[in-house]
Design an enzyme around this catalytic site. Structure first.
Site, short mmCIF file in Angstrom:
data_model
loop_
_atom_site.label_atom_id
_atom_site.label_comp_id
_atom_site.label_asym_id
_atom_site.label_seq_id
_atom_site.Cartn_x
_atom_site.Cartn_y
_atom_site.Cartn_z
N LYS A 167 13.94 -26.91 -50.43
CA LYS A 167 14.36 -26.17 -49.23
C LYS A 167 15.23 -27.08 -48.37
CE LYS A 167 13.09 -25.36 -45.03
NZ LYS A 167 14.44 -25.20 -44.45
N GLU A 240 7.72 -38.21 -44.75
CA GLU A 240 8.70 -39.22 -44.33
C GLU A 240 9.21 -38.76 -42.97
OE1 GLU A 240 9.45 -41.89 -46.16
OE2 GLU A 240 8.43 -41.32 -48.00
N CYS A 274 17.20 -41.99 -39.69
CA CYS A 274 15.79 -42.17 -39.30
C CYS A 274 15.52 -43.63 -38.98
CB CYS A 274 14.86 -41.66 -40.38
SG CYS A 274 15.23 -42.35 -41.99
N GLU A 371 11.80 -41.00 -30.21
CA GLU A 371 13.00 -40.99 -31.04
C GLU A 371 14.16 -40.32 -30.29
OE1 GLU A 371 13.10 -38.50 -34.67
OE2 GLU A 371 13.72 -40.33 -35.69
P1 NAD Z 1 12.73 -30.99 -38.79
O1 NAD Z 1 11.33 -31.51 -38.81
O2 NAD Z 1 13.11 -30.09 -37.69
O3 NAD Z 1 13.04 -30.19 -40.14
C1 NAD Z 1 12.95 -30.76 -41.42
C2 NAD Z 1 12.84 -29.66 -42.45
O4 NAD Z 1 11.59 -28.99 -42.29
C3 NAD Z 1 13.90 -28.57 -42.33
O5 NAD Z 1 14.27 -28.16 -43.63
C4 NAD Z 1 13.16 -27.47 -41.60
O6 NAD Z 1 13.71 -26.18 -41.81
C5 NAD Z 1 11.78 -27.59 -42.19
N1 NAD Z 1 10.69 -27.07 -41.35
C6 NAD Z 1 10.68 -26.89 -40.00
N2 NAD Z 1 9.46 -26.46 -39.61
C7 NAD Z 1 8.69 -26.38 -40.73
C8 NAD Z 1 7.33 -26.02 -40.98
N3 NAD Z 1 6.50 -25.66 -39.99
N4 NAD Z 1 6.87 -26.06 -42.25
C9 NAD Z 1 7.67 -26.46 -43.26
N5 NAD Z 1 8.97 -26.79 -43.09
C10 NAD Z 1 9.47 -26.77 -41.84
O7 NAD Z 1 13.67 -32.27 -38.86
P2 NAD Z 1 15.26 -32.33 -38.78
O8 NAD Z 1 15.68 -32.10 -37.37
O9 NAD Z 1 15.84 -31.52 -39.86
O10 NAD Z 1 15.51 -33.87 -39.16
C11 NAD Z 1 15.50 -34.90 -38.24
C12 NAD Z 1 14.19 -35.65 -38.31
O11 NAD Z 1 13.97 -36.14 -39.63
C13 NAD Z 1 14.18 -36.88 -37.42
O12 NAD Z 1 12.95 -36.97 -36.77
C14 NAD Z 1 14.32 -38.03 -38.41
O13 NAD Z 1 13.81 -39.26 -37.99
C15 NAD Z 1 13.58 -37.50 -39.59
N6 NAD Z 1 14.01 -38.19 -40.81
C16 NAD Z 1 13.12 -39.05 -41.42
C17 NAD Z 1 13.52 -39.75 -42.55
C18 NAD Z 1 12.57 -40.67 -43.28
O14 NAD Z 1 12.84 -41.00 -44.42
N7 NAD Z 1 11.49 -41.11 -42.67
C19 NAD Z 1 14.81 -39.58 -43.04
C20 NAD Z 1 15.68 -38.71 -42.37
C21 NAD Z 1 15.26 -38.01 -41.26
#
Ligand code: NAD
Length: 493
Positions: A167, A240, A274, A371
């Site tokens: 997804k 992650e 991240c 963050e």
């Molecule tokens: P997000 O948590 O809003 O969304 C991530 C994914 O989860 C999207 O595909 C979203 O549609 C889906 N999602 C949202 N709610 C959900 C739920 N309740 N159940 C299942 N899926 C759901 O994050 P984002 O804004 O897309 O990404 C940015 C974040 O990701 C930042 O906090 C960043 O630090 C983190 N990030 C972490 C890493 C790592 O490796 N640790 C790498 C990149 C980004």
């Protein structure tokens, strides 16, 4: 979308995909309905039976072919990524290279071993630890590195014999969809599935009793929700999550090198990595000179069209993301922080924000604690490395940390004491696909890359084989065994 080897349209609500550099809608992508998500899970479940038994060298060949396809289509994929995510094209080309390389790494690692032999308790016995795949794995991915972070899951998951339902983020589905046709040709039907949509689609995947493992990258808040809802079906979650990486500058550094490295770590992908450096701790003696050098390097950066190779810093991904960064900056200002440069919008069109350098900051401010995920570098003065480490560890996050020094005693101290999944010395943000990447504390519980990244997609089964068909002395009547023990001090022979 890709379901059971077929390219299909989502039947759910349309979601606009917006170009962050122009704020224009590129296209709309229909979400998967709950029925379509269920169909994708079912197809992954059915495909698992054969994929699990497919010889590892055959799986490896398919992963290599996928890597070759990405390499051959890197330019087109990178352009799509830049249009939908706003990351500069130069960076997205690199993302394609790393993604292909990750597939190649796991193609080979997946055929090296699938467990171990352990010494058995008796002659004539064999004890094995057999590593098995979980089944259909859901890979839920964010928008900042849509292909790379997908590959960090998909490559080890497939190499280990799992099938996958992907997804992508609703912000950046186009590059993943662009790969669907290739995936359909390269892998047996159902092995790889793609469903598009917003949180609801992710929630359906997490709730499914037929998905035993969720591999999730995203924010801490969503990670918590995923973990909570996974409890209902007791599935494994590989998380992650976000970070607030510290960047420590010691007094022995070459200022120009440290400042350039720090600017890179703060503003790469417009601070939307991240592991972006989001808190700078500079030892007192060099603080003023470092801030000066950092400001000067920041002012050299070219902010603008992400399609232009001359651009260093592109737009943020969405208006809401920029609003969040601006709100943190405003609150910090209100609490006494000083913005030395940047923090203002560089254009009326597109979600641009000039890279900001902020001083007089401390951990009472969200800007220095939560963050930010934007082009902001808050810099604090510290009196010693001990203070820098203590403040680094005072955070809930524990993703990565950077230290600039050549002093070996500093390196060893920082290496041992910093609570983070990665500690970089003098080379910020450089990953190595043979080494694990992941977070401690609120930054997550999984590891991607390296052998550890394969391990997270396998479960251990202990197999105990006795090659003799003999009676065991401890079988019923148990009292005979106990009596023998009491009389002779040993088990009956
Ligand atoms: P997000 O948590 O809003 O969304 C991530 C994914 O989860 C999207 O595909 C979203 O549609 C889906 N999602 C949202 N709610 C959900 C739920 N309740 N159940 C299942 N899926 C759901 O994050 P984002 O804004 O897309 O990404 C940015 C974040 O990701 C930042 O906090 C960043 O630090 C983190 N990030 C972490 C890493 C790592 O490796 N640790 C790498 C990149 C980004």
């Amino acid at each position: 979308m890709l379901i059971d080897g077929q390219i299909v349209e989502g039947q759910g609500a349309p979601v606009a995909v917006v170009n962050p550099a122009t704020e224009e809608t590129i296209t709309e992508v229909n979400s998967a309905t709950a029925d379509q998500v269920e169909a994708a899970i079912l197809s992954a479940k059915n495909a698992f039976r054969d994929w699990k038994r497919t010889p590892a060298p055959e799986r490896a060949e398919m992963l290599h072919s996928f890597a070759e396809w990405i390499t051959a289509n890197a330019d087109s994929l990178a352009v799509t990524l830049t249009r939908e995510g706003g990351k500069p094209l130069v960076e997205n080309r690199d993302e394609m290279g790393w993604s292909a390389s990750c597939l190649g790494f796991y193609a080979e690692l997946g055929r090296m071993e699938r467990g171990r032999v352990i010494p058995s308790g008796e002659a004539g016995q064999l004890n094995l630890v057999v590593k098995e795949p979980f089944g259909p794995v859901a890979a839920i991915v964010p928008w900042n590195y849509p292909i790379l972070l997908l590959m960090w899951k998909l490559a080890p998951a497939l190499a280990a014999g799992n099938t996958v339902i992907v997804k992508p983020s609703p912000y950046t589905p186009l590059s993943t969809l662009e790969m669907c046709e290739a995936m359909a040709k390269l892998f047996p039907s159902g092995v790889l599935n793609v469903v598009t949509g917003e949180a609801e689609v992710g929630r359906t995947l997490v709730a499914s009793p037929d998905v035993p493992l969720i591999a999730f990258t995203g924010s801490v808040e969503t990670g918590r929700n995923v973990m909570r809802s996974a409890a209902d079906t007791l599935k494994k979650v590989h998380l992650e999550l976000g970070g607030k990486d510290a960047f420590i500058v010691c007094e022995d550094v070459q200022l120009e090198v440290a400042a350039k490295g720090a600017v890179w770590a703060a503003y790469l992908n417009t601070g939307q990595v991240c592991t972006s450096a989001e808190r700078f701790y500079v030892l007192g003696d060099i603080y003023d000179d470092f801030v000066e050098a950092f400001m000067s390097e920041t002012q050299k950066l070219v902010v603008g069209d992400p399609m232009d190779d001359a651009t260093d810093v592109g737009p943020l991904v969405r208006g809401v993301q920029r609003d969040r960064v601006e709100a943190q900056l405003a609150a910090a200002r209100g609490a006494g922080a000083r913005v030395l440069v940047g923090g203002d919008r560089s254009s009326d069109r597109g979600y641009f924000l000039n890279p900001a350098v902020v001083v007089d900051v401390d951990e009472s401010m969200d800007l220095f604690r939560e963050e930010t995920f934007g082009p902001v570098a808050p810099i604090a003065r510290v009196s010693s490395l001990d203070e820098a480490i203590e403040r680094t560890n005072s955070s809930d996050y524990g993703l990565g940390a950077n230290v600039y020094t050549l002093r070996l005693d500093y390196m060893l101290k920082a290496m041992e004491e910093i609570e983070a999944g990665t500690v970089w010395f003098n080379d910020p943000l450089t990953d190595n696909e043979a080494a694990p990447f992941g977070g401690m504390k609120a930054s997550g519980n999984g590891r991607e890359l390296g052998p550890e990244g394969l391990e997270d997609f396998r479960q251990a089964k202990h197999v105990h084989i006795d090659t003799k068909m003999d009676m065991k002395s401890w079988w019923y009547p148990y009292k005979e065994y106990v009596r023998h023990q009491a009389e002779h001090g040993t088990a009956p022979g």
